[in-house]
Design a protein around this motif. Structure first.
Motif, PDB file in Angstrom:
ATOM      1  N   GLY A 186       0.812  -1.202   0.000  1.00  0.00           N
ATOM      2  CA  GLY A 186       0.000   0.000   0.000  1.00  0.00           C
ATOM      3  C   GLY A 186       0.842   1.246   0.000  1.00  0.00           C
ATOM      4  N   ARG A 187       0.161   2.354  -0.022  1.00  0.00           N
ATOM      5  CA  ARG A 187       0.808   3.666  -0.010  1.00  0.00           C
ATOM      6  C   ARG A 187       1.587   3.830   1.294  1.00  0.00           C
ATOM      7  N   PHE A 188       2.792   4.337   1.174  1.00  0.00           N
ATOM      8  CA  PHE A 188       3.655   4.590   2.322  1.00  0.00           C
ATOM      9  C   PHE A 188       3.597   6.075   2.651  1.00  0.00           C
ATOM     10  N   ILE A 189       3.289   6.393   3.903  1.00  0.00           N
ATOM     11  CA  ILE A 189       3.242   7.778   4.355  1.00  0.00           C
ATOM     12  C   ILE A 189       4.441   7.986   5.279  1.00  0.00           C
ATOM     13  N   GLU A 218       4.496  12.818  -4.606  1.00  0.00           N
ATOM     14  CA  GLU A 218       5.099  11.780  -3.780  1.00  0.00           C
ATOM     15  C   GLU A 218       4.435  10.450  -4.107  1.00  0.00           C
ATOM     16  N   PHE A 219       5.236   9.483  -4.544  1.00  0.00           N
ATOM     17  CA  PHE A 219       4.712   8.162  -4.877  1.00  0.00           C
ATOM     18  C   PHE A 219       5.628   7.125  -4.249  1.00  0.00           C
ATOM     19  N   ILE A 220       5.229   6.646  -3.083  1.00  0.00           N
ATOM     20  CA  ILE A 220       6.020   5.672  -2.343  1.00  0.00           C
ATOM     21  C   ILE A 220       5.095   4.526  -1.939  1.00  0.00           C
ATOM     22  N   GLU A 221       5.575   3.300  -2.140  1.00  0.00           N
ATOM     23  CA  GLU A 221       4.798   2.112  -1.805  1.00  0.00           C
ATOM     24  C   GLU A 221       5.616   1.226  -0.882  1.00  0.00           C
ATOM     25  N   VAL A 222       4.955   0.573   0.043  1.00  0.00           N
ATOM     26  CA  VAL A 222       5.611  -0.411   0.903  1.00  0.00           C
ATOM     27  C   VAL A 222       5.011  -1.779   0.594  1.00  0.00           C
TER      28      VAL A 222
END
Length: 114
Positions: free
Chosen positions: A30-33, A84-88
């Motif tokens: 999912g999206r990483f915040i 910002e596009f970061i996924e974990v």
């Protein structure tokens, strides 16, 4: 949605809802915040998507249980996007059981075959 915490060693680096998954593979993602401490590892997460084992990444459930898994990766594509596009990714989840943590992923997967 449940919010999970992501650590590099003992340092909190961010949060995620792990809103997507692949139950047969034991994968949730999912999206990483990120939080401020993420900046210390961000360059590695941008440049190295292959082996992040040196970062000692772990994910904890909302009940503060560490998810036992084959590995965790943070894929940061922010430098390639206008936002910002970061996924974990949490791979090979074994404990707590996948279906206990992500019943909605299991239901969605099973609905595909009805």
């Amino acid at each position: 949605m449940k919010t999970f915490t992501v650590y590099s060693g003992s340092t909190l680096v961010g949060h995620t809802d792990l809103e997507n998954g692949d139950p047969p593979m034991g994968v949730a993602f999912g999206r990483f915040i990120p939080v401020e401490a993420y900046r210390a590892i961000q360059k590695q997460c941008i440049e190295n998507h292959e082996d992040q084992s040196a970062l000692n990444l772990t994910v904890q459930t909302p009940n503060n249980e560490t998810i036992q898994c084959a590995g965790v990766g943070i894929l940061d594509y922010s430098h390639e996007a206008d936002e910002e596009f970061i996924e974990v990714n949490v791979l090979g989840i074994s404990h707590p059981p996948y279906e206990k943590m992500f019943p909605h992923h299991v239901i969605s997967y099973e609905q595909q075959f009805k």
